[in-house]
Motif scaffolding. Sequence first.
Motif, PDB file in Angstrom:
ATOM      1  N   SER A  33     -31.636  63.773  33.145  1.00 49.43           N
ATOM      2  CA  SER A  33     -30.338  64.007  33.763  1.00 49.43           C
ATOM      3  C   SER A  33     -29.328  64.463  32.718  1.00 49.43           C
ATOM      4  O   SER A  33     -29.438  64.154  31.533  1.00 49.43           O
ATOM      5  CB  SER A  33     -29.835  62.733  34.451  1.00 49.43           C
ATOM      6  OG  SER A  33     -29.643  61.718  33.494  1.00 49.43           O
ATOM      7  N   THR A  34     -28.319  65.193  33.168  1.00 51.78           N
ATOM      8  CA  THR A  34     -27.269  65.683  32.285  1.00 51.78           C
ATOM      9  C   THR A  34     -26.193  64.610  32.164  1.00 51.78           C
ATOM     10  O   THR A  34     -25.758  64.047  33.172  1.00 51.78           O
ATOM     11  CB  THR A  34     -26.656  66.965  32.860  1.00 51.78           C
ATOM     12  OG1 THR A  34     -27.700  67.922  33.055  1.00 51.78           O
ATOM     13  CG2 THR A  34     -25.624  67.547  31.914  1.00 51.78           C
ATOM     14  N   PRO A  35     -25.741  64.285  30.931  1.00 50.35           N
ATOM     15  CA  PRO A  35     -24.678  63.293  30.778  1.00 50.35           C
ATOM     16  C   PRO A  35     -23.450  63.674  31.592  1.00 50.35           C
ATOM     17  O   PRO A  35     -23.088  64.851  31.674  1.00 50.35           O
ATOM     18  CB  PRO A  35     -24.393  63.329  29.267  1.00 50.35           C
ATOM     19  CG  PRO A  35     -25.634  63.869  28.637  1.00 50.35           C
ATOM     20  CD  PRO A  35     -26.219  64.815  29.652  1.00 50.35           C
ATOM     21  N   ALA A  36     -22.804  62.662  32.164  1.00 47.95           N
ATOM     22  CA  ALA A  36     -21.647  62.904  33.032  1.00 47.95           C
ATOM     23  C   ALA A  36     -20.548  63.666  32.314  1.00 47.95           C
ATOM     24  O   ALA A  36     -19.878  64.521  32.895  1.00 47.95           O
ATOM     25  CB  ALA A  36     -21.105  61.578  33.556  1.00 47.95           C
ATOM     26  N   ALA A  37     -20.362  63.382  31.011  1.00 52.00           N
ATOM     27  CA  ALA A  37     -19.302  64.043  30.254  1.00 52.00           C
ATOM     28  C   ALA A  37     -19.514  65.548  30.206  1.00 52.00           C
ATOM     29  O   ALA A  37     -18.559  66.330  30.206  1.00 52.00           O
ATOM     30  CB  ALA A  37     -19.235  63.484  28.836  1.00 52.00           C
ATOM     31  N   ALA A  61     -21.016  73.060  30.383  1.00 48.67           N
ATOM     32  CA  ALA A  61     -20.917  73.964  31.529  1.00 48.67           C
ATOM     33  C   ALA A  61     -19.782  74.950  31.280  1.00 48.67           C
ATOM     34  O   ALA A  61     -18.818  74.641  30.577  1.00 48.67           O
ATOM     35  CB  ALA A  61     -20.649  73.155  32.796  1.00 48.67           C
ATOM     36  N   TRP A  62     -19.911  76.153  31.870  1.00 48.11           N
ATOM     37  CA  TRP A  62     -18.825  77.113  31.691  1.00 48.11           C
ATOM     38  C   TRP A  62     -18.626  77.924  32.954  1.00 48.11           C
ATOM     39  O   TRP A  62     -19.497  77.979  33.819  1.00 48.11           O
ATOM     40  CB  TRP A  62     -19.051  77.983  30.463  1.00 48.11           C
ATOM     41  CG  TRP A  62     -20.142  79.011  30.525  1.00 48.11           C
ATOM     42  CD1 TRP A  62     -21.483  78.796  30.587  1.00 48.11           C
ATOM     43  CD2 TRP A  62     -19.981  80.434  30.464  1.00 48.11           C
ATOM     44  NE1 TRP A  62     -22.167  79.985  30.566  1.00 48.11           N
ATOM     45  CE2 TRP A  62     -21.272  81.017  30.496  1.00 48.11           C
ATOM     46  CE3 TRP A  62     -18.866  81.277  30.383  1.00 48.11           C
ATOM     47  CZ2 TRP A  62     -21.477  82.388  30.461  1.00 48.11           C
ATOM     48  CZ3 TRP A  62     -19.068  82.649  30.340  1.00 48.11           C
ATOM     49  CH2 TRP A  62     -20.366  83.185  30.369  1.00 48.11           C
ATOM     50  N   ALA A  63     -17.449  78.517  33.049  1.00 50.69           N
ATOM     51  CA  ALA A  63     -17.088  79.281  34.238  1.00 50.69           C
ATOM     52  C   ALA A  63     -16.291  80.505  33.826  1.00 50.69           C
ATOM     53  O   ALA A  63     -15.636  80.521  32.779  1.00 50.69           O
ATOM     54  CB  ALA A  63     -16.261  78.419  35.193  1.00 50.69           C
ATOM     55  N   ALA A  99     -12.944  65.459  35.922  1.00 49.68           N
ATOM     56  CA  ALA A  99     -12.731  64.068  36.343  1.00 49.68           C
ATOM     57  C   ALA A  99     -11.255  63.688  36.258  1.00 49.68           C
ATOM     58  O   ALA A  99     -10.721  63.013  37.143  1.00 49.68           O
ATOM     59  CB  ALA A  99     -13.570  63.126  35.498  1.00 49.68           C
ATOM     60  N   ALA A 100     -10.594  64.155  35.201  1.00 45.15           N
ATOM     61  CA  ALA A 100      -9.171  63.835  35.011  1.00 45.15           C
ATOM     62  C   ALA A 100      -8.271  64.797  35.774  1.00 45.15           C
ATOM     63  O   ALA A 100      -7.084  64.531  35.954  1.00 45.15           O
ATOM     64  CB  ALA A 100      -8.832  63.854  33.527  1.00 45.15           C
ATOM     65  N   GLY A 101      -8.826  65.946  36.186  1.00 42.02           N
ATOM     66  CA  GLY A 101      -8.023  66.953  36.870  1.00 42.02           C
ATOM     67  C   GLY A 101      -7.024  67.630  35.959  1.00 42.02           C
ATOM     68  O   GLY A 101      -5.903  67.952  36.372  1.00 42.02           O
ATOM     69  N   ASN A 123     -18.547  66.956  33.703  1.00 37.31           N
ATOM     70  CA  ASN A 123     -17.119  66.898  34.008  1.00 37.31           C
ATOM     71  C   ASN A 123     -16.277  67.841  33.165  1.00 37.31           C
ATOM     72  O   ASN A 123     -15.166  68.197  33.556  1.00 37.31           O
ATOM     73  CB  ASN A 123     -16.597  65.464  33.832  1.00 37.31           C
ATOM     74  CG  ASN A 123     -17.101  64.540  34.924  1.00 37.31           C
ATOM     75  OD1 ASN A 123     -17.374  64.980  36.035  1.00 37.31           O
ATOM     76  ND2 ASN A 123     -17.242  63.266  34.603  1.00 37.31           N
ATOM     77  N   VAL A 124     -16.767  68.213  31.997  1.00 32.40           N
ATOM     78  CA  VAL A 124     -16.007  69.085  31.104  1.00 32.40           C
ATOM     79  C   VAL A 124     -16.563  70.501  31.198  1.00 32.40           C
ATOM     80  O   VAL A 124     -17.755  70.724  31.001  1.00 32.40           O
ATOM     81  CB  VAL A 124     -16.056  68.576  29.647  1.00 32.40           C
ATOM     82  CG1 VAL A 124     -15.296  69.526  28.724  1.00 32.40           C
ATOM     83  CG2 VAL A 124     -15.460  67.182  29.558  1.00 32.40           C
ATOM     84  N   VAL A 125     -15.681  71.447  31.514  1.00 34.85           N
ATOM     85  CA  VAL A 125     -16.085  72.841  31.714  1.00 34.85           C
ATOM     86  C   VAL A 125     -15.263  73.739  30.800  1.00 34.85           C
ATOM     87  O   VAL A 125     -14.039  73.591  30.708  1.00 34.85           O
ATOM     88  CB  VAL A 125     -15.863  73.262  33.189  1.00 34.85           C
ATOM     89  CG1 VAL A 125     -16.223  74.733  33.387  1.00 34.85           C
ATOM     90  CG2 VAL A 125     -16.665  72.378  34.128  1.00 34.85           C
TER      91      VAL A 125
END
Length: 199
Positions: A2-6, A101-103, A44-46, A9-11
Amino acid sequence: MSTPAALVNVVNVVDIEATCWDGEPPPGEVSEIIEIGLTTVDLAAGERVGRHRILVRPQRSAVGSFCTELTGLTQAEVDTGVTFAEACRLLEVEHQAGVRAWASWGDYDRNQFTRQCRATGVRYPFGRRHWNAKLVFTQAHGLRKRPGMAQALTIAGLPLEGRHHRGEDDAWNIAALVLHLAARNAWPSTPTTPADAYL
């Protein structure tokens, strides 16, 4: 595994500017990245938690008047930048581009990195988890056509901050759209770009 949640959540939201012309490039020149804008988003923090800019010195093209009018960038300014290879190294080392992750708004940025990495023999700096924010926005708002970034900001009721077609500012604005989509529970948990689309 699994991928760590951090890392979910960070992109990294990325927007590039490249040498461009009103028509075909001059003989012997090719479009090259001259600015990389990157805004880090904590879903996560928005919040937008980091704003970065990397100037890149072109090797096989020059910044002409059309490009300067569009982006505000000049040849003198990009001459102070780093090489493309160094820019990719900075993305990996300072911004965890290989694992985070990136966008981007559309696929242009991803495709330009792919083309330029292939042409120069530089290692592709990003991982295989990419979201096309334009596609996500279009689907979330039930639009028939995919809007440009400025139009999307208007639809979302968000201001355009800074200068359009400046990588640093565009990445900051796209990041606001990503957070807008996340707040609507419309940001997908899985990448929109298939894994076989990469180098």
